[in-house]
Write an enzyme that holds these catalytic residues in place. Structure first.
Site, PDB file in Angstrom:
ATOM      1  N   THR A 241       3.981   1.455  -0.906  1.00 25.36           N
ATOM      2  CA  THR A 241       4.692   1.445  -2.183  1.00 25.36           C
ATOM      3  C   THR A 241       3.822   2.032  -3.291  1.00 25.36           C
ATOM      4  O   THR A 241       4.288   2.823  -4.125  1.00 25.36           O
ATOM      5  CB  THR A 241       5.098  -0.004  -2.545  1.00 25.36           C
ATOM      6  OG1 THR A 241       5.831  -0.556  -1.459  1.00 25.36           O
ATOM      7  CG2 THR A 241       5.942  -0.046  -3.797  1.00 25.36           C
TER       8      THR A 241
ATOM      9  N   LYS B 296       6.482  -6.765  10.967  1.00 25.77           N
ATOM     10  CA  LYS B 296       5.837  -6.080   9.846  1.00 25.77           C
ATOM     11  C   LYS B 296       6.832  -5.349   8.941  1.00 25.77           C
ATOM     12  O   LYS B 296       6.630  -5.220   7.742  1.00 25.77           O
ATOM     13  CB  LYS B 296       4.797  -5.095  10.398  1.00 25.77           C
ATOM     14  CG  LYS B 296       4.020  -4.336   9.334  1.00 25.77           C
ATOM     15  CD  LYS B 296       2.928  -3.499   9.993  1.00 25.77           C
ATOM     16  CE  LYS B 296       2.268  -2.573   8.992  1.00 25.77           C
ATOM     17  NZ  LYS B 296       3.108  -1.419   8.654  1.00 25.77           N
TER      18      LYS B 296
ATOM     19  N   LYS C 237       0.823  -1.217   0.000  1.00 28.80           N
ATOM     20  CA  LYS C 237       0.000   0.000   0.000  1.00 28.80           C
ATOM     21  C   LYS C 237       0.854   1.263   0.000  1.00 28.80           C
ATOM     22  O   LYS C 237       0.612   2.192  -0.776  1.00 28.80           O
ATOM     23  CB  LYS C 237      -0.933  -0.039   1.215  1.00 28.80           C
ATOM     24  CG  LYS C 237      -1.860   1.155   1.335  1.00 28.80           C
ATOM     25  CD  LYS C 237      -3.033   0.915   2.244  1.00 28.80           C
ATOM     26  CE  LYS C 237      -2.752   0.055   3.435  1.00 28.80           C
ATOM     27  NZ  LYS C 237      -1.732   0.551   4.351  1.00 28.80           N
TER      28      LYS C 237
ATOM     29  N   ARG D 187       2.554   7.980   6.893  1.00 24.99           N
ATOM     30  CA  ARG D 187       2.857   7.938   8.321  1.00 24.99           C
ATOM     31  C   ARG D 187       4.333   7.625   8.565  1.00 24.99           C
ATOM     32  O   ARG D 187       5.017   7.081   7.705  1.00 24.99           O
ATOM     33  CB  ARG D 187       2.008   6.847   9.008  1.00 24.99           C
ATOM     34  CG  ARG D 187       0.523   7.148   9.012  1.00 24.99           C
ATOM     35  CD  ARG D 187      -0.259   5.979   9.583  1.00 24.99           C
ATOM     36  NE  ARG D 187      -0.156   4.791   8.730  1.00 24.99           N
ATOM     37  CZ  ARG D 187      -0.465   3.561   9.121  1.00 24.99           C
ATOM     38  NH1 ARG D 187      -0.885   3.341  10.338  1.00 24.99           N
ATOM     39  NH2 ARG D 187      -0.357   2.540   8.282  1.00 24.99           N
TER      40      ARG D 187
ATOM     41  N   PHE E  53      -3.535  -0.596   6.935  1.00 26.55           N
ATOM     42  CA  PHE E  53      -4.133  -1.917   6.764  1.00 26.55           C
ATOM     43  C   PHE E  53      -5.236  -1.896   5.701  1.00 26.55           C
ATOM     44  O   PHE E  53      -5.173  -1.120   4.757  1.00 26.55           O
ATOM     45  CB  PHE E  53      -4.620  -2.467   8.102  1.00 26.55           C
ATOM     46  CG  PHE E  53      -3.510  -2.744   9.075  1.00 26.55           C
ATOM     47  CD1 PHE E  53      -2.396  -3.478   8.690  1.00 26.55           C
ATOM     48  CD2 PHE E  53      -3.551  -2.269  10.373  1.00 26.55           C
ATOM     49  CE1 PHE E  53      -1.359  -3.737   9.581  1.00 26.55           C
ATOM     50  CE2 PHE E  53      -2.511  -2.517  11.266  1.00 26.55           C
ATOM     51  CZ  PHE E  53      -1.423  -3.257  10.871  1.00 26.55           C
TER      52      PHE E  53
ATOM     53  N   ALA F  64      -3.404   1.407  12.681  1.00 22.75           N
ATOM     54  CA  ALA F  64      -4.772   1.371  12.162  1.00 22.75           C
ATOM     55  C   ALA F  64      -5.622   0.299  12.829  1.00 22.75           C
ATOM     56  O   ALA F  64      -6.843   0.370  12.770  1.00 22.75           O
ATOM     57  CB  ALA F  64      -4.760   1.143  10.656  1.00 22.75           C
TER      58      ALA F  64
ATOM     59  N   TRP G  14       6.885  -0.769  -8.368  1.00 19.67           N
ATOM     60  CA  TRP G  14       7.941  -1.360  -7.537  1.00 19.67           C
ATOM     61  C   TRP G  14       9.199  -1.566  -8.380  1.00 19.67           C
ATOM     62  O   TRP G  14      10.308  -1.277  -7.923  1.00 19.67           O
ATOM     63  CB  TRP G  14       7.460  -2.694  -6.949  1.00 19.67           C
ATOM     64  CG  TRP G  14       8.440  -3.313  -6.000  1.00 19.67           C
ATOM     65  CD1 TRP G  14       8.537  -3.101  -4.651  1.00 19.67           C
ATOM     66  CD2 TRP G  14       9.490  -4.232  -6.330  1.00 19.67           C
ATOM     67  NE1 TRP G  14       9.572  -3.841  -4.115  1.00 19.67           N
ATOM     68  CE2 TRP G  14      10.185  -4.550  -5.119  1.00 19.67           C
ATOM     69  CE3 TRP G  14       9.914  -4.834  -7.514  1.00 19.67           C
ATOM     70  CZ2 TRP G  14      11.264  -5.426  -5.087  1.00 19.67           C
ATOM     71  CZ3 TRP G  14      10.998  -5.705  -7.470  1.00 19.67           C
ATOM     72  CH2 TRP G  14      11.664  -5.998  -6.270  1.00 19.67           C
TER      73      TRP G  14
ATOM     74  N   PHE H 159       3.625  -8.468  -9.035  1.00 16.46           N
ATOM     75  CA  PHE H 159       4.758  -9.291  -8.604  1.00 16.46           C
ATOM     76  C   PHE H 159       5.215 -10.119  -9.806  1.00 16.46           C
ATOM     77  O   PHE H 159       4.397 -10.504 -10.648  1.00 16.46           O
ATOM     78  CB  PHE H 159       4.350 -10.231  -7.459  1.00 16.46           C
ATOM     79  CG  PHE H 159       4.386  -9.587  -6.095  1.00 16.46           C
ATOM     80  CD1 PHE H 159       5.309  -9.977  -5.143  1.00 16.46           C
ATOM     81  CD2 PHE H 159       3.481  -8.590  -5.760  1.00 16.46           C
ATOM     82  CE1 PHE H 159       5.339  -9.400  -3.877  1.00 16.46           C
ATOM     83  CE2 PHE H 159       3.495  -7.998  -4.508  1.00 16.46           C
ATOM     84  CZ  PHE H 159       4.430  -8.403  -3.565  1.00 16.46           C
TER      85      PHE H 159
END
Length: 559
Positions: free
Chosen positions: A76, A108, A74, A97, A304, A276, A412, A384
């Site tokens: 990214t 995480k 997210k 954030r 999240f 979150a 990415w 991916f």
């Protein structure tokens, strides 16, 4: 296939510009940047006040499906979209954030994006950065110390030591500190009582810093913190302890937003960081509202999945700050959809179109939920290398059947070039004027009804349940004038239910509300559901075990 560099290797090779040049892109004069080295700075309160009269740019929210160990990307995507919008000529700022040390050293990981869609300096952002979290921790624990000190010196406020609700915090995952007994050791150390620690990102001081509009508002909110109750159950406020002034002093610099840059030298505000799942999951109002005055587009994220972060972004942050988002992006990956469809992590590299189709139910639920708020949405498929053409097509077909569009994104691997199509779609949505944003519930709805409304409409549960004592507490707060506040649901991020193993799109589950906490200064009521913890623990093999300084003095293992 060519060797893939790690996030930290890519970040270390970045060609950064001096932060004053990044500020120039947004029209921030050099004298209003308070530098922390050459590549990060705080924006002065004086400058922020000077631009308040300007019109707002367009606000874009990036949210996601429920997170899985497979990853969604997210942050990214937030960074990639911001770079993509700048690439197509839209003056854009990113608002995300700050990272908590707890998950960085736990499981995480960091919060600076990934691949060629990152904000830098990545190591600083994921570690001490500009010291904001340390200031929040200090301000919170100053209040904790003042409470016990007041009780020690005679307790003139008649605080009932059994009803002290203000805990202590630290920015680390440490399950051993969840429940403690403090003031042991005899008369000189005070009156023993039960207490505990939360993680800093769950602190009400963090929420207050992220919702405050200026220093005056910050101090007022700090004074309104309820630290506990007297024997007659009347509340005791931080201002009663004369704590608000000193807390504001500790936070005066932390309140100012931090300016950094992406790998492509575009401006990014990285400020504040409430979790979150146990807090409201959005960056600061100060950063977002300032960015909206300086850019045509502002891309921000909520933590999240959309059931937590986006709901709180809409129902708490936008409600409190008067924000009107123009569009939303819902991030999904083929890998995460396969996990929602029942595939084990070790099998994600094998094509499984049926599992993708099954897992799309989770994505569909989030699309429906975002649309409930009147905000148009587009799905970003974060690519991916293991994704197959058939799996990608299955996602696109599913989303099309929902009346929306899914865009394949390669930011990415390719940076802004890989997000250009998404950027053009977002511009079309935002400039189409389709947003009719409205919160899910009204201010006047009773508190438990607000909780139940979220459970039924967002989680698709059958009902929220709570013990009589919890309902009585909510009713008492309503009588004390807090009934108009929104609710902040503390719930597992992995499922629409309170069972983290129940993936996909479950319905008719019951959501138990175990405890409620009043954050009077922040301006919301926290409903703690299921087994959620406000102080996480470390996993069996924490990330900290792999983080070290190499022979050249560079950090290794941070991601």
């Amino acid at each position: 296939m060519a060797e893939v560099k790690s996030d930290i290797e890519i970040a270390r090779a970045a060609s950064k510009k001096p932060v004053r040049e990044v500020g120039e892109k947004l029209g921030i004069p050099d004298e209003h940047l308070l530098p922390f080295g050459h590549d990060k700075a705080k924006v002065s309160a004086q400058f922020i006040a000077s631009v308040k009269g300007r019109e707002n740019g367009k606000l874009i929210l990036v949210t996601a499906i429920n997170p899985t160990p497979a990853g969604e990307g997210k942050t990214t995507t937030t960074v990639g979209l911001g770079d993509g919008l700048n690439r197509i000529g839209k003056k854009t700022a990113i608002c995300i954030r700050e990272a908590s040390l707890g998950p960085c050293f736990g499981m995480k990981g960091g919060a600076a994006g990934g691949g060629y869609a990152q904000v830098v300096p990545m190591e600083d952002i994921n570690l001490h950065f500009t010291g904001d979290f340390h200031a929040i921790t200090s301000a919170h624990n100053l209040l904790s110390a003042l409470i016990d000190n007041h009780i020690y010196w005679g307790n003139a406020l008649d605080i009932d030591t059994r009803r002290v609700t203000w805990r202590r915090v630290m920015d680390m995952n440490d399950r051993a500190l969840r429940e403690i007994v403090c003031s042991l050791g005899g008369v000189a150390n005070g009156f023993p009582r039960q207490g505990g620690f939360d993680i800093t990102v769950a602190s009400e001081v963090m929420a207050i810093l992220c919702l405050a509009t200026d220093l005056e508002d910050l101090e007022k909110r700090l004074g309104e913190i309820i630290i506990g109750y007297r024997r007659d159950k009347s509340p005791v406020y931080a201002r009663d302890l004369k704590a608000d002034g000193a807390m504001a002093v500790l936070l005066k610099d932390a309140l100012q937003p931090n300016l950094v840059q992406t790998l492509e030298n575009n401006p990014a505000f990285v400020h504040g960081g409430p979790f979150a799942n146990i807090a409201h999951g959005c960056n600061s109002v100060m950063a977002t509202t300032t960015a909206l005055k300086l850019a045509d587009y502002v891309v921000t994220e909520a933590g999240f999945g959309a059931d937590l972060g986006a709901e709180k972004f809409f129902d708490i942050k936008c409600r409190k700050a008067g924000l009107k988002p123009a569009a939303a992006v819902i991030v999904a990956t083929v890998r995460a959809l396969k996990m929602n469809g029942g595939v084990k992590k070790e099998d994600l590299g094998t094509e499984n179109v049926e599992a993708v189709k099954k897992g799309c139910a989770n994505l569909g639920r989030h699309i429906e939920n975002v649309k409930q708020f009147g905000v148009p949405a587009v799905v970003a498929i974060n690519h991916f290398h293991s994704d197959t053409a058939a799996e990608i097509e299955a996602v696109k077909a599913y989303v099309a059947a929902q009346g929306e569009e899914a865009v394949l994104c390669r930011h990415w691997a390719e940076g802004s070039a890989g997000a250009e199509e998404l950027a053009r779609k977002v511009v079309a949505l935002a400039e189409g004027g389709a947003s009719q944003f409205a919160p899910l519930y009204g201010d006047d709805m009773p508190l438990f009804e607000k909780i139940d409304t979220i459970v039924r409409r967002i989680y698709r549960g059958s009902e929220a349940i709570a013990d009589k004592s919890v309902r009585a507490q909510l009713h008492q707060w309503e009588q004390q004038g807090y009934g108009h506040l929104p609710v902040c649901m503390a719930k597992t991020q992995y499922s629409f239910s309170t069972d983290p193993n129940l993936r996909g799109a479950p319905t008719d589950h019951v959501v138990p509300v175990r405890e409620v906490r009043l954050s009077a200064g922040a301006g919301f009521v926290v409903a703690i559901c299921g087994e959620i913890m406000t102080m996480p623990g470390l996993p069996k093999a924490p990330s900290a075990e792999k983080i070290f300084l190499n022979e050249a003095g560079y950090i290794e293992g941070l991601f």
